[in-house]
Scaffold this motif. Structure first.
Motif, short mmCIF file in Angstrom:
data_model
loop_
_atom_site.label_atom_id
_atom_site.label_comp_id
_atom_site.label_asym_id
_atom_site.label_seq_id
_atom_site.Cartn_x
_atom_site.Cartn_y
_atom_site.Cartn_z
N PRO A 37 0.84 -1.21 0.00
CA PRO A 37 0.00 0.00 0.00
C PRO A 37 0.86 1.25 0.00
O PRO A 37 2.07 1.18 0.23
CB PRO A 37 -0.79 -0.13 1.30
CG PRO A 37 0.11 -0.93 2.18
CD PRO A 37 0.83 -1.90 1.29
N LYS A 38 0.25 2.42 -0.22
CA LYS A 38 1.01 3.64 -0.41
C LYS A 38 1.75 4.06 0.86
O LYS A 38 2.89 4.52 0.81
CB LYS A 38 0.08 4.77 -0.87
CG LYS A 38 -0.50 4.54 -2.26
CD LYS A 38 -1.38 5.69 -2.68
CE LYS A 38 -1.95 5.46 -4.08
NZ LYS A 38 -2.84 6.57 -4.51
N ASP A 39 1.09 3.92 2.01
CA ASP A 39 1.70 4.37 3.26
C ASP A 39 2.83 3.45 3.72
O ASP A 39 3.80 3.90 4.33
CB ASP A 39 0.64 4.47 4.37
CG ASP A 39 -0.44 5.50 4.02
OD1 ASP A 39 -0.13 6.43 3.26
OD2 ASP A 39 -1.58 5.34 4.50
N ASP A 40 2.71 2.18 3.45
CA ASP A 40 3.71 1.20 3.88
C ASP A 40 3.90 0.20 2.75
O ASP A 40 3.32 -0.89 2.77
CB ASP A 40 3.26 0.50 5.17
CG ASP A 40 4.27 -0.53 5.63
OD1 ASP A 40 5.45 -0.41 5.26
OD2 ASP A 40 3.87 -1.46 6.36
N PRO A 41 4.67 0.56 1.73
CA PRO A 41 4.76 -0.28 0.53
C PRO A 41 5.44 -1.62 0.78
O PRO A 41 6.65 -1.77 0.65
CB PRO A 41 5.57 0.59 -0.44
CG PRO A 41 6.37 1.51 0.43
CD PRO A 41 5.51 1.75 1.63
N ARG A 91 -8.37 -6.84 5.05
CA ARG A 91 -7.25 -6.23 5.78
C ARG A 91 -7.30 -4.72 5.64
O ARG A 91 -7.58 -4.18 4.56
CB ARG A 91 -5.93 -6.78 5.25
CG ARG A 91 -5.74 -8.26 5.62
CD ARG A 91 -4.57 -8.90 4.90
NE ARG A 91 -3.31 -8.24 5.16
CZ ARG A 91 -2.13 -8.71 4.75
NH1 ARG A 91 -2.09 -9.87 4.07
NH2 ARG A 91 -1.01 -8.06 5.00
N PRO A 92 -7.08 -3.97 6.72
CA PRO A 92 -7.25 -2.51 6.70
C PRO A 92 -6.35 -1.80 5.71
O PRO A 92 -6.72 -0.77 5.16
CB PRO A 92 -6.95 -2.10 8.15
CG PRO A 92 -6.17 -3.24 8.74
CD PRO A 92 -6.66 -4.48 8.06
N GLU A 93 -5.13 -2.33 5.47
CA GLU A 93 -4.22 -1.62 4.57
C GLU A 93 -4.68 -1.66 3.11
O GLU A 93 -4.20 -0.90 2.28
CB GLU A 93 -2.80 -2.20 4.67
CG GLU A 93 -2.68 -3.67 4.32
CD GLU A 93 -2.76 -4.57 5.54
OE1 GLU A 93 -2.02 -5.56 5.59
OE2 GLU A 93 -3.57 -4.26 6.44
N PRO A 144 -10.86 -2.43 -3.95
CA PRO A 144 -12.07 -3.29 -3.91
C PRO A 144 -11.79 -4.71 -4.39
O PRO A 144 -12.31 -5.16 -5.41
CB PRO A 144 -13.04 -2.55 -4.85
CG PRO A 144 -12.16 -1.87 -5.83
CD PRO A 144 -10.92 -1.47 -5.07
N LEU A 145 -10.97 -5.43 -3.64
CA LEU A 145 -10.56 -6.78 -4.06
C LEU A 145 -11.73 -7.76 -4.04
O LEU A 145 -11.83 -8.64 -4.89
CB LEU A 145 -9.43 -7.28 -3.17
CG LEU A 145 -8.08 -6.58 -3.39
CD1 LEU A 145 -7.10 -6.97 -2.31
CD2 LEU A 145 -7.53 -6.93 -4.76
N ARG A 146 -12.62 -7.64 -3.06
CA ARG A 146 -13.77 -8.55 -3.01
C ARG A 146 -14.66 -8.35 -4.25
O ARG A 146 -15.16 -9.32 -4.82
CB ARG A 146 -14.58 -8.30 -1.74
CG ARG A 146 -13.99 -8.93 -0.49
CD ARG A 146 -14.78 -8.52 0.75
NE ARG A 146 -14.47 -9.38 1.89
CZ ARG A 146 -15.20 -10.40 2.28
NH1 ARG A 146 -16.30 -10.71 1.61
NH2 ARG A 146 -14.85 -11.13 3.32
N GLN A 147 -14.86 -7.11 -4.63
CA GLN A 147 -15.72 -6.81 -5.77
C GLN A 147 -15.19 -7.39 -7.06
O GLN A 147 -15.95 -7.77 -7.95
CB GLN A 147 -15.85 -5.28 -5.91
CG GLN A 147 -16.71 -4.83 -7.08
CD GLN A 147 -16.76 -3.32 -7.18
OE1 GLN A 147 -16.39 -2.61 -6.25
NE2 GLN A 147 -17.20 -2.82 -8.32
#
Length: 467
Positions: free
Chosen positions: A279-283, A362-364, A369-372
């Motif tokens: 993710p952007k904050d913690d790649p 997972r919050p990160e 939208p992986l489920r979608q």
């Protein structure tokens, strides 16, 4: 009729449908949709008036023998509607070809502009079974002289020669070694990776010329059209036509220094330099292109070294109608995680789908939208896109077809020509269902096959004439 021996229920249902009084009109409607597999039933009316509000024509489905009007679903996926996807493929073919040869509002001089056919692939997330071919010889899959084993005690290569229809192709050699998290995240951010590449390519030219992006735009413009394709391993890769134009687009020639080798080198440099941290904050994961990048020149003449423009257009159009189902998954959204266990998919696809659901909690990854998009194995981008100045648009091609059909309908109903009398048409429609009823699928498929045969003959003749 139901008591006749030797006939299946489907055949008897088709015979009963053919005996109904509205069958002839129903066939006309199905032919008008092109043999659509999931037509939409509409009920309502359409009124045509002139400038003086005089009613010139009234059409209402209440007067139809069927009680409704059929219209095509317009789905681009061949797995959902072969008829509508065929129309979409033809439109895509002409869109791509017009950007290579001209036509459809694009000047023919565009055929002299530098252009390449590039294929961008995903990196490796683990060894998979592959069909390796050299010439006409099928080579063993990942041969190993010393036959090493992975940390889970499994051989790193099977050494078999896989056939074209081998279900093992694309499946991991060791499912425990395979990086499913990385694979899903790469699919989910492949579209963003492509967007960054389209920004990096002009920046690469500007850097080599020592000018700003604004100054580069006054000298050069990049145009492209691309389509996404699923590999057997469940990862998308992109096929793209990339073309260099002058500052005014396809109507202007590019500078003399803008050649095919210069374009190919810039594509490789730009592709190697882009990345998407996730993710952007913690790649913890960085999405990059794979090392396999094919960049081939495109020529009009097939005798030259490169790929013929007609072949490129046909190749891209072919994959514009495919989806994730070609990688062993399904073509519809999956609502609940508990449903994954009962899907008719490959085990590799099932694991990727499960990974989408797990990561989606997972919050990160809450903004992804992986489920979608689990049924797409994480990929959430468009399957076919193009830059604004590449060529015509699908909307323009559809409008030409719609105008032609409206003109034919106007002539049949005896309405005045557009230039003779100003008219306005208003309508009120409501959805009344979709798909076919009992006994109709058989006749709809017969109609679709006849239309498909006629289109194929016409298309082959057109390509012979244009070659």
């Amino acid at each position: 009729m139901s008591d006749l021996p030797g006939f299946s229920p489907d055949v008897l249902a088709a015979a009963r449908r053919a005996a109904m009084p509205d069958f002839a009109r129903w066939q006309e409607m199905v032919r008008a949709t092109g043999g659509c597999a999931q037509p939409i039933r509409l009920q309502g009316r359409r009124i045509t008036l002139d400038a003086g509000l005089e009613v010139l024509d009234v059409y209402q489905t209440a007067d139809e023998p069927t009680g409704y009007l059929l219209t095509a679903c317009g789905n681009r996926r061949a797995s959902r509607c072969p008829a509508c996807s065929e129309v979409y493929r033809d439109d895509t073919y002409h869109l791509i070809l017009s950007g290579l040869r001209g036509g459809k509002g694009v000047p023919e001089d565009v055929s002299a502009h530098p252009r390449v056919f590039a294929t961008f692939t995903a990196p490796s997330f683990g060894a998979v079974h592959a069909r390796r071919v050299k010439g006409e010889t099928v080579l063993p899959c990942r041969p190993r002289r010393d036959n090493p084993v992975c940390e889970h005690g499994r051989p790193e290569g099977c050494g078999l020669r896989h056939g074209e229809d081998d279900s093992q192709v694309g499946q991991p050699v060791c499912v425990d070694c395979y990086d499913y998290v990385g694979a899903v995240l790469w699919n989910a951010h492949a579209g963003e990776l492509w967007r960054r590449f389209t920004q990096a390519l002009p920046a690469t030219f500007a850097r080599h010329l020592g000018v700003s992006r604004a100054e580069l735009r006054r000298r050069l413009r990049m145009s492209y059209a691309k389509v996404a394709e699923y590999q057997a391993r469940g990862l998308v890769h992109f096929h793209a036509v990339i073309r260099l134009d002058g500052p005014d687009g396809p109507s202007a020639p590019p500078p003399d220094w803008a050649t095919v080798p210069v374009l190919a080198a810039a594509v490789r440099e730009a592709a190697a330099g882009v990345a998407v941290p996730v993710p952007k904050d913690d790649p913890s994961f960085v999405g990059r292109w794979g090392t396999q990048l094919d960049v081939d020149p495109i020529y009009v003449a097939t005798s030259l070294e490169g790929i013929a423009d007609q072949r490129v257009a046909a190749y891209i159009a072919k994959y514009a109608t495919k989806g994730a189902e070609s990688a062993g998954t399904v073509d519809r959204p999956i609502r609940q995680m508990r449903d994954v266990a009962y899907l008719d998919v490959t085990e590799h696809a099932r694991r990727m789908i499960y990974t989408c659901f797990v990561l989606g909690d997972r919050p990160e990854y809450r903004l992804v939208p992986l489920r979608q998009w689990a049924h797409m194995l994480g990929y959430r981008g468009h399957f076919s896109t193009k830059s604004r100045h590449y060529s015509t648009t699908l909307g323009a091609l559809r409008q030409v077809r719609a105008d032609h059909q409206a003109e034919r309908a106007r002539e049949r109903r005896g309405l005045p020509a557009p230039g003779e009398r100003e008219t306005v048409t208003v309508g009120q429609w409501r959805y009344a269902g979709s798909g076919y009823r009992d006994g109709e699928h058989f006749w709809a498929e017969v109609i679709r096959q006849r239309i498909a045969t006629a289109r194929r003959i016409a298309r082959e003749q057109e390509r012979k004439e244009s070659a």
